[in-house]
Structure formats: structure tokens, C-alpha cells
Motif scaffolding. Sequence first.
Motif, PDB file in Angstrom:
ATOM      1  N   LEU A 176      47.482  58.470  -4.708  1.00 59.57           N
ATOM      2  CA  LEU A 176      47.526  59.471  -3.653  1.00 59.57           C
ATOM      3  C   LEU A 176      47.687  58.819  -2.288  1.00 59.57           C
ATOM      4  N   GLN A 177      48.462  59.471  -1.433  1.00 59.66           N
ATOM      5  CA  GLN A 177      48.644  58.958  -0.079  1.00 59.66           C
ATOM      6  C   GLN A 177      47.528  59.425   0.841  1.00 59.66           C
ATOM      7  N   THR A 178      47.115  60.669   0.687  1.00 59.13           N
ATOM      8  CA  THR A 178      46.030  61.211   1.499  1.00 59.13           C
ATOM      9  C   THR A 178      45.070  61.987   0.606  1.00 59.13           C
ATOM     10  N   TYR A 179      43.798  61.966   0.959  1.00 58.72           N
ATOM     11  CA  TYR A 179      42.800  62.735   0.221  1.00 58.72           C
ATOM     12  C   TYR A 179      41.524  62.797   1.046  1.00 58.72           C
ATOM     13  N   ASN A 180      40.674  63.743   0.692  1.00 55.82           N
ATOM     14  CA  ASN A 180      39.385  63.900   1.362  1.00 55.82           C
ATOM     15  C   ASN A 180      38.396  62.903   0.749  1.00 55.82           C
ATOM     16  N   PRO A 181      37.932  61.921   1.502  1.00 53.59           N
ATOM     17  CA  PRO A 181      37.022  60.918   0.927  1.00 53.59           C
ATOM     18  C   PRO A 181      35.711  61.505   0.429  1.00 53.59           C
ATOM     19  N   ASP A 182      35.347  62.708   0.916  1.00 57.40           N
ATOM     20  CA  ASP A 182      34.111  63.340   0.449  1.00 57.40           C
ATOM     21  C   ASP A 182      34.220  63.782  -1.010  1.00 57.40           C
ATOM     22  N   ASN A 183      35.454  63.895  -1.497  1.00 57.71           N
ATOM     23  CA  ASN A 183      35.673  64.349  -2.869  1.00 57.71           C
ATOM     24  C   ASN A 183      36.012  63.194  -3.808  1.00 57.71           C
ATOM     25  N   VAL A 184      35.691  61.987  -3.397  1.00 50.08           N
ATOM     26  CA  VAL A 184      36.020  60.793  -4.171  1.00 50.08           C
ATOM     27  C   VAL A 184      34.739  60.119  -4.643  1.00 50.08           C
ATOM     28  N   ILE A 185      34.740  59.684  -5.906  1.00 49.81           N
ATOM     29  CA  ILE A 185      33.626  58.888  -6.421  1.00 49.81           C
ATOM     30  C   ILE A 185      34.193  57.636  -7.069  1.00 49.81           C
ATOM     31  N   ASP A 186      33.359  56.622  -7.184  1.00 49.21           N
ATOM     32  CA  ASP A 186      33.758  55.385  -7.841  1.00 49.21           C
ATOM     33  C   ASP A 186      33.381  55.424  -9.315  1.00 49.21           C
ATOM     34  N   ILE A 187      34.346  55.114 -10.155  1.00 47.44           N
ATOM     35  CA  ILE A 187      34.110  54.998 -11.590  1.00 47.44           C
ATOM     36  C   ILE A 187      34.554  53.607 -12.009  1.00 47.44           C
ATOM     37  N   ASN A 188      33.601  52.807 -12.410  1.00 48.95           N
ATOM     38  CA  ASN A 188      33.888  51.396 -12.740  1.00 48.95           C
ATOM     39  C   ASN A 188      34.633  50.709 -11.597  1.00 48.95           C
ATOM     40  N   GLU A 189      34.130  50.936 -10.390  1.00 48.73           N
ATOM     41  CA  GLU A 189      34.645  50.301  -9.175  1.00 48.73           C
ATOM     42  C   GLU A 189      36.057  50.742  -8.813  1.00 48.73           C
ATOM     43  N   GLU A 190      36.495  51.870  -9.371  1.00 51.84           N
ATOM     44  CA  GLU A 190      37.782  52.442  -9.006  1.00 51.84           C
ATOM     45  C   GLU A 190      37.552  53.838  -8.439  1.00 51.84           C
ATOM     46  N   PRO A 191      38.148  54.150  -7.271  1.00 48.41           N
ATOM     47  CA  PRO A 191      37.954  55.483  -6.678  1.00 48.41           C
ATOM     48  C   PRO A 191      38.790  56.551  -7.371  1.00 48.41           C
ATOM     49  N   PHE A 192      38.158  57.693  -7.647  1.00 51.69           N
ATOM     50  CA  PHE A 192      38.833  58.834  -8.256  1.00 51.69           C
ATOM     51  C   PHE A 192      38.567  60.075  -7.413  1.00 51.69           C
ATOM     52  N   LEU A 193      39.628  60.832  -7.174  1.00 52.13           N
ATOM     53  CA  LEU A 193      39.489  62.132  -6.522  1.00 52.13           C
ATOM     54  C   LEU A 193      39.101  63.160  -7.578  1.00 52.13           C
ATOM     55  N   ILE A 194      38.104  63.986  -7.262  1.00 51.96           N
ATOM     56  CA  ILE A 194      37.608  64.985  -8.206  1.00 51.96           C
ATOM     57  C   ILE A 194      38.018  66.383  -7.770  1.00 51.96           C
ATOM     58  N   ARG A 195      38.457  67.185  -8.731  1.00 44.87           N
ATOM     59  CA  ARG A 195      38.599  68.634  -8.563  1.00 44.87           C
ATOM     60  C   ARG A 195      37.878  69.305  -9.712  1.00 44.87           C
ATOM     61  N   VAL A 196      37.142  70.356  -9.420  1.00 46.38           N
ATOM     62  CA  VAL A 196      36.378  71.061 -10.443  1.00 46.38           C
ATOM     63  C   VAL A 196      36.939  72.465 -10.603  1.00 46.38           C
ATOM     64  N   ILE A 197      37.129  72.873 -11.843  1.00 47.50           N
ATOM     65  CA  ILE A 197      37.635  74.205 -12.150  1.00 47.50           C
ATOM     66  C   ILE A 197      36.678  74.851 -13.131  1.00 47.50           C
ATOM     67  N   SER A 198      35.900  75.812 -12.651  1.00 52.75           N
ATOM     68  CA  SER A 198      34.885  76.442 -13.498  1.00 52.75           C
ATOM     69  C   SER A 198      34.274  77.626 -12.779  1.00 52.75           C
ATOM     70  N   GLN A 199      33.770  78.558 -13.560  1.00 47.13           N
ATOM     71  CA  GLN A 199      32.913  79.576 -12.975  1.00 47.13           C
ATOM     72  C   GLN A 199      31.630  78.886 -12.506  1.00 47.13           C
ATOM     73  N   PRO A 200      31.251  79.035 -11.240  1.00 46.10           N
ATOM     74  CA  PRO A 200      30.141  78.255 -10.682  1.00 46.10           C
ATOM     75  C   PRO A 200      28.854  78.329 -11.483  1.00 46.10           C
ATOM     76  N   GLN A 201      28.513  79.516 -11.975  1.00 49.38           N
ATOM     77  CA  GLN A 201      27.255  79.652 -12.703  1.00 49.38           C
ATOM     78  C   GLN A 201      27.297  78.923 -14.044  1.00 49.38           C
ATOM     79  N   ILE A 202      28.496  78.852 -14.643  1.00 47.25           N
ATOM     80  CA  ILE A 202      28.643  78.138 -15.918  1.00 47.25           C
ATOM     81  C   ILE A 202      28.520  76.634 -15.690  1.00 47.25           C
ATOM     82  N   LEU A 203      29.138  76.137 -14.635  1.00 48.91           N
ATOM     83  CA  LEU A 203      29.027  74.713 -14.312  1.00 48.91           C
ATOM     84  C   LEU A 203      27.567  74.335 -14.070  1.00 48.91           C
TER      85      LEU A 203
END
Length: 242
Positions: A176-203
Motif C-alpha cells: 500500500l502507498q497510503t494507509y491509516n497507521p491507527d489501523n495497522v498492527i504488527d504480525i511477526n514484525e510485519e505491518p498489516f492493515l486491518i479491515r473488519v467486516i461483521s455485525q458489531p454485536q456478533i464480533l
Amino acid sequence: YFAKKIKKDEIVRLKLDEATNNTLSYEGIGYKDNKATIIVKNNLTGNFFLSNNLDNIINKNNKDPFYSMSKGEEHFFEFMKSMGIDTNPFKILSVKINDLIRIDKHSQPLRLDFTLNLLSKPVLAFEIDSQHHFREIYYYDTYSSLKKRIKRDLRKDLHTTSNLLPLVRLTPAAYLQTYNPDNVIDINEEPFLIRVISQPQILKRNISFLKNFYISKHPDSINFHKFLASIEDISTRTNPFN
């Protein structure tokens, strides 16, 4: 016809054994988008999946393993294993690779990269969205169809949501060229952008299940709870159903 088919079956079986050291077994020929594909069983996990197209295997002498992970999928799977979560379905918590979901009896099943299972029941699904999910790339001697990929992704989003299975999409930030750093986590020292798709109460319910039932003496188990907390937090910004 049948003699040729038997001969091709034998060739495929031998190539598959040679490429994967018998970790995969050939289960016959299937069809996807009107193209012949090979049905393969992973003998380590018990999962079935469709291989790349038949022409690539038979006529082009492809010796690569047909069950191969992208770098992003490898990072995620190693991350799960580092927290004591593996593919053993008899554990309270396990991860399943290439889980197949069938929308209806007349369509090809959709494949989810990973499902996180509690007592063998999926409670979270994960898709690792590499670059072919948002741009056309040269793949298996042809350009992948971006329209078809987007359509399949939307079907997965709709199906998992309607079946009360939260879906977490992870995109390697390197693509990705641009992304919101608040939505990024490190997995095995690699950054991943997260998007969640779910009914909030089910999640919220399913994450609560995981937190309450995940009992492990593994030293890194605390990272699993941090991972779940990050998904909840990022969901408030990326979930289209909020």
C-alpha cells in the motif's frame, strides 16, 4: 477418452507426490470458471482445496508445491503458531487453513484463507489480501481478473456477514502507498492493515468467547488477547456495519 484420463490422473498424482513429499494427495479433477482444476487434500490438516489450473501442471511441468502460502499468509500462520494455536482440530482453539464455504449447492465453494475455530466451530475468519486483491498482476501466465477478484471478495463479505461469522481482512502494508497507521498492527514484525467486516454485536460476542475459553500456559498467549483487542478497536473505524 478414459485411457487418456487415467494416464493424466497418474501423471498428476506422480507430480504432486514429487513436489510435496506426499503431504498432499490428488483427489481428482474439478472445474472452476469452466476450467479444469485439480482437487487436492492436505494430509496434514485434512483440508481440501482447488489447485492452479490443469494446463499449468500437466503441460508446463510445474514442480512447485500446489499448496503454497503467500508471504502474508506465512506471517499470519507463524503468528498463530507462536501463540500455541495450530491446525489440530481436537484442541479447544485451532486454526484451519483454506476453509471452504458453500453458498448454495449449485455454486463453487468460496475459500477462506484461515478460520479460527473454537471447539471446531469457526468464530473468526481471516483473509490475507495481497496485491492481486486491488490491482491486476501477472499471475499463472495470465493477468488476473480484478473484476472477478472484487466480486468474489464481496461475495465472501456478504456470506460471512449473513452467516454471523466475523471476517478480518489483513493487507500487508508493503503493498500500500497510503494507509491509516491507527489501523495497522504488527504480525511477526510485519505491518498489516486491518479491515473488519461483521455485525458489531456478533464480533463482540465471538471475541468474548475466545477470550473466555482460550486457556493456555504458552508464554505468548497474552499477545493473542492483544491481537483480539486490536481487532475490536480497529473495527470501530473500518467496519461498514458500525
